[in-house]
Design an enzyme around this catalytic site. Structure first.
Site, short mmCIF file in Angstrom:
data_model
loop_
_atom_site.label_atom_id
_atom_site.label_comp_id
_atom_site.label_asym_id
_atom_site.label_seq_id
_atom_site.Cartn_x
_atom_site.Cartn_y
_atom_site.Cartn_z
N HIS A 195 19.57 -1.24 14.38
CA HIS A 195 19.52 -1.87 15.71
C HIS A 195 19.36 -3.37 15.52
O HIS A 195 18.32 -3.84 15.08
CB HIS A 195 18.36 -1.30 16.53
N LEU A 196 20.42 -4.11 15.84
CA LEU A 196 20.37 -5.56 15.66
C LEU A 196 19.98 -6.29 16.95
O LEU A 196 19.75 -7.49 16.94
CB LEU A 196 21.71 -6.07 15.14
N ARG A 197 19.94 -5.56 18.07
CA ARG A 197 19.40 -6.03 19.34
C ARG A 197 20.22 -7.11 20.04
O ARG A 197 19.93 -7.45 21.18
CB ARG A 197 17.96 -6.55 19.19
N ASN B 90 23.14 0.43 21.57
CA ASN B 90 22.24 0.32 22.72
C ASN B 90 21.71 -1.10 22.93
O ASN B 90 20.52 -1.34 23.01
CB ASN B 90 21.08 1.32 22.61
N ASP C 218 23.05 6.46 20.61
CA ASP C 218 21.72 6.51 20.01
C ASP C 218 20.64 5.86 20.87
O ASP C 218 20.84 4.82 21.48
CB ASP C 218 21.70 5.83 18.64
N ASN D 194 10.99 7.36 17.37
CA ASN D 194 11.73 8.47 17.93
C ASN D 194 12.93 8.80 17.05
O ASN D 194 13.79 7.95 16.88
CB ASN D 194 12.21 8.10 19.34
N ASP E 251 17.49 3.34 10.68
CA ASP E 251 17.06 3.27 12.07
C ASP E 251 16.15 2.05 12.29
O ASP E 251 15.18 2.09 13.05
CB ASP E 251 16.35 4.55 12.53
N HIS F 18 11.05 -4.69 17.36
CA HIS F 18 10.45 -4.86 18.69
C HIS F 18 9.54 -6.08 18.66
O HIS F 18 8.86 -6.31 17.66
CB HIS F 18 9.64 -3.63 19.09
ZN LIG Z 1 18.03 7.50 17.62
#
Ligand SMILES: [Zn+2]
Lengths: 426, 322
Positions: A54-56, A86, A146, A272, A299, A303
């Site tokens: 996740h690179l946001r 996402n 995801d 999660n 993953d 944050h």
């Molecule tokens: Zn996931």
């Protein structure tokens, strides 16, 4: 472009030899102007490939950017990462995936391969324009909602069918939504002691069981994201024994950590799927060792501080992973004798590149191949300090832990992104 | 605050039998005070107790407020709005504010399990923290006042058989009671439909049953838990009528109890659902005693945390676990 002579490295942990890099490829002989890297005692691995990052960016640049995340990736020995969809806006159009892909190229620390959303806005209702993303400059092959599960069986079936037209893969975040409403941690004795709503293993396993059957029925490619339970490993192992077109990943944190860490209600351990039991940890290690699980995927989920500096129930789910993944795999799989270094190369690079259809990654360390490689000092040990991470965020569950191994250098098509253990400024 | 390790009351699991007995004995001394015309003691003069409530609970707040005032502490009521949905000021910022105000003790009621633990251990404040109920986790002062009430009514706790009936799964009162009563030597039986029984109840220091009637003749006390009507919509039980028939305490069931047995309820009651009016208003019911005992027990807790000498109650600061 710098040419290199890597002296005395152990490719995949084998006998030491010199590796030559010329014009971005592994060469037969050293270039006359080659810079020497003393690699005595270092393991040479094909550059690591992460299937789940996740690179946001776009949307949450306070947590991570493509630049900061790809620097973190390079520091962790990765030469390619798959950027999850996402973001805000969601990567559900050719425009957004091309933007992320371009940002990755501009940053230049690793290949950033966007993952496209399966459904519009990852809302689980209508298919996104999967074909347009596949045909875009970003050449998307993995599609995933995801963070959310494509829980509608009919929609999942259609997605699996549809991506066959361009050789796509659907990567499923397996979480039955009704069984996990308000879920906070692994369901078991401890969740009831702590008064935290349980996230039962069956909520993951039920979706995986359904999806492997759908994959068989449609003859399409399913990839199972971050499986975390012993039962999930069994289901995937069974599906593979039947010859179903299924692959699966496990995260470093599910290889090392257990739910006991939740006792202090520190949300840095909130993730999660949740941290599971010791038996589950044993099972995912065994699954990774015997190949039921194909790859380790981080993953990596950055944050900002405030998302974790709060009550458990309010906190965001997710952990950093890029800069610690190889060390965790060394500790949990190599030090335990479950995998040798060739196995690590297979699970962290070769198979991941194959699933992501990245032709230049996960290649053998042989003459003529692209010089994507990682030099690891397996004898080093380091205490994980959040402040020294390259990610923009600090939410590592490994803070204060001593982990083995340190990335000494990372080469991306012959360009050093990490040298002497330091990220090279570009 | 005095030097030394911070002390908190977060969970009854942290209390030894000696700690718990000290609280109950201290509460008994304070209870005698309640009969005197002047009910106030100067013990905590100059100390500040903050009631930090993230969840409305007038009865618990008033009980703590009364307890603190009888010990002459200054009381600040801080009702913090905000939930998982509508976020107000963060717990951290509120904690920093209370620290700046010089709170000696923070009594916290939070809708999130672990809220009190987080407040005590995240490094935001130095005050003593008293858990006044956190989510579906614990409510230790409720368990202490229940133990106090049981001891007064039954003459002791060792070997007494206590049956806890109802929504155990979501009940912080049940969690705190099971741990405390086990520590004090009582035999606890949990009774609930399987849907409302905790997942890992086999590991708890008590026995369990899906049926109420067989347990009644062997009970010295029956503690009825409040059942929230919304549980019905989540399919935990089919209808109120069926719940009441299978698990409610009414006159017929009360008649199956031994002569000396009492019926308890932490309040507020759903008359007609988990307890009938006839039972609630009977001589066996301890409901109003529980309220009165609550003040004495909370006085004891505040006194021992802030002013009292040895031995300590609660645990020493364990810091963040890794
Ligand atoms: Zn996931």
């Amino acid at each position: 472009m710098t040419n290199w002579t890597i002296k005395g490295a152990s490719p995949l942990g084998g006998p030491a030899r010199d590796l030559y890099v010329r014009e971005g490829r592994i060469a037969e002989a050293p270039a006359p102007d080659a810079t020497v890297i003393d690699a005595a005692g270092l393991i040479a691995l094909p550059g690591l490939v992460d299937l789940h990052t996740h690179l946001r960016e776009p949307g949450r640049e306070d947590a991570e950017t493509v630049l900061s995340g790809s620097r973190a990736a390079a520091a962790g020995g990765f030469t390619a990462v798959h950027a999850m969809a996402n973001t805000d806006p969601v990567a559900d159009t050719a425009g957004v995936v091309e933007q992320v892909w371009r940002l990755g190229r501009e940053a230049g620390y690793c290949d950033v391969q966007p993952v496209g959303a399966v459904t519009v806005g990852i809302a689980g209702e209508r298919l996104a324009e999967l074909g347009a993303m596949a045909e875009s400059a970003a050449r998307v092959r993995i599609f995933s909602d995801d963070g959310h599960c494509v829980s509608d069986a009919a929609l999942m079936r259609r997605a699996l069918e549809y991506v066959k037209a361009f050789g796509g893969v659907v990567a499923q975040h397996a979480q039955e939504p009704r069984l996990t409403e308000g879920a906070q941690m692994n369901e078991g004795e401890l969740s009831d002691v702590l008064g935290l709503r349980g996230w039962p293993a069956v909520a993951e396993e039920a979706i995986i069981a359904r999806d492997v059957l759908l994959a068989a029925h449609t003859g399409s490619r399913l990839h199972v994201c971050h499986l975390s339970t012993a039962g999930s490993v069994e289901i995937v192992r069974w599906a593979k024994s039947k010859g179903y077109p299924v692959t699966a990943e496990v995260t470093p944190h599910h290889l090392l950590l257990t739910e006991d860490l939740v006792r202090g209600y520190d949300p840095v351990y909130k993730v999660n799927p949740p941290l599971r039991s010791k038996d589950d940890v044993e099972a995912v290690r065994a699954g990774l060792a015997d190949g039921a699980i194909d790859v380790v995927a981080t993953d990596h989920a950055p944050h900002p501080v405030e998302a974790k500096d709060c009550e458990w129930a309010v906190a965001a789910m997710g952990m950093l992973g890029l800069e610690t993944a190889l060390s965790v795999v060394q500790q949990t799989m190599v030090a335990t004798g479950l995998l040798d270094w060739a196995g690590v190369a297979d699970r962290m690079s070769v198979r991941a590149a194959r699933i992501g259809q990245l032709e230049e990654h996960g290649r053998p360390l042989e003459v003529g191949e692209p010089a994507n490689l990682t030099l690891l000092d397996p004898a080093a040990a380091r205490v994980i300090e959040p402040a020294s991470l390259h990610s923009r965020s600090r939410n590592t569950p490994f803070a204060g832990l001593e982990l083995p191994g340190a990335v000494h250098a990372t080469l991306l098509r012959g360009t050093a992104t990490v040298l002497d253990g330091k990220v090279v400024d570009r | 605050m005095s030097a030394g390790p911070r002390r908190h009351l977060l969970s009854t699991a942290d209390l030894s039998a000696e700690d718990a007995m000290l609280i109950l004995d201290t509460a008994a001394e304070f209870a005698r005070l309640a009969d005197r015309p002047i009910k106030k003691l100067p013990t905590l003069r100059g100390r500040t107790v903050v009631n930090l409530f993230y969840e409305d609970s007038t009865r618990t707040r008033i009980s703590f407020e009364t307890a603190a005032k009888r010990l002459s502490a200054d009381v600040i009521n801080f009702s913090a709005k905000g939930s998982s949905v509508s976020k107000g000021e963060s717990l951290k910022d509120t904690a920093l504010t209370l620290e700046a105000m010089g709170a000696d003790a923070v009594v916290v009621r939070h809708w999130a399990s672990g809220g009190a633990h987080r407040l005590a251990h995240a490094g935001w404040i130095r005050s003593a923290v008293v858990n006044a109920g956190d989510g579906t986790h614990e409510h230790p002062t409720q368990a202490l006042l229940d133990a106090y009430t049981l001891r007064a009514r039954l003459g002791g706790l060792e070997g007494r058989r206590v049956t806890v009936v109802g929504d155990v799964l979501h009940s912080r009162v049940a969690r705190s009671n099971v741990r405390l009563l086990a520590t004090l030597g009582a035999e606890v039986t949990l009774v609930a439909p399987p849907t409302l029984m905790p997942f890992g109840v086999e590991g708890w220091p008590c026995s369990s049953s899906y049926a109420l009637d067989p347990v009644l003749p062997k009970s010295d006390a029956v503690m009825m838990l409040r059942v929230q009507r919304e549980r019905m919509d989540q399919a935990f039980f089919p209808t109120e009528r069926e719940y009441s028939r299978r698990y409610g305490m009414h006159a017929d069931r009360m008649a199956q109890l031994p002569e000396h047995a009492v019926v308890m309820h932490p309040g507020p009651m759903n008359r007609g659902l988990e307890i009938s009016a006839e039972v609630a208003d009977s001589a066996r019911s301890t409901v109003t005693e529980q309220v009165a005992n609550g003040v004495s027990v909370r006085m004891a807790v505040l006194y021992l945390l802030l002013g009292g000498s040895e031995p300590a109650i609660g645990t020493e600061d364990e810091g963040e676990r890794r």
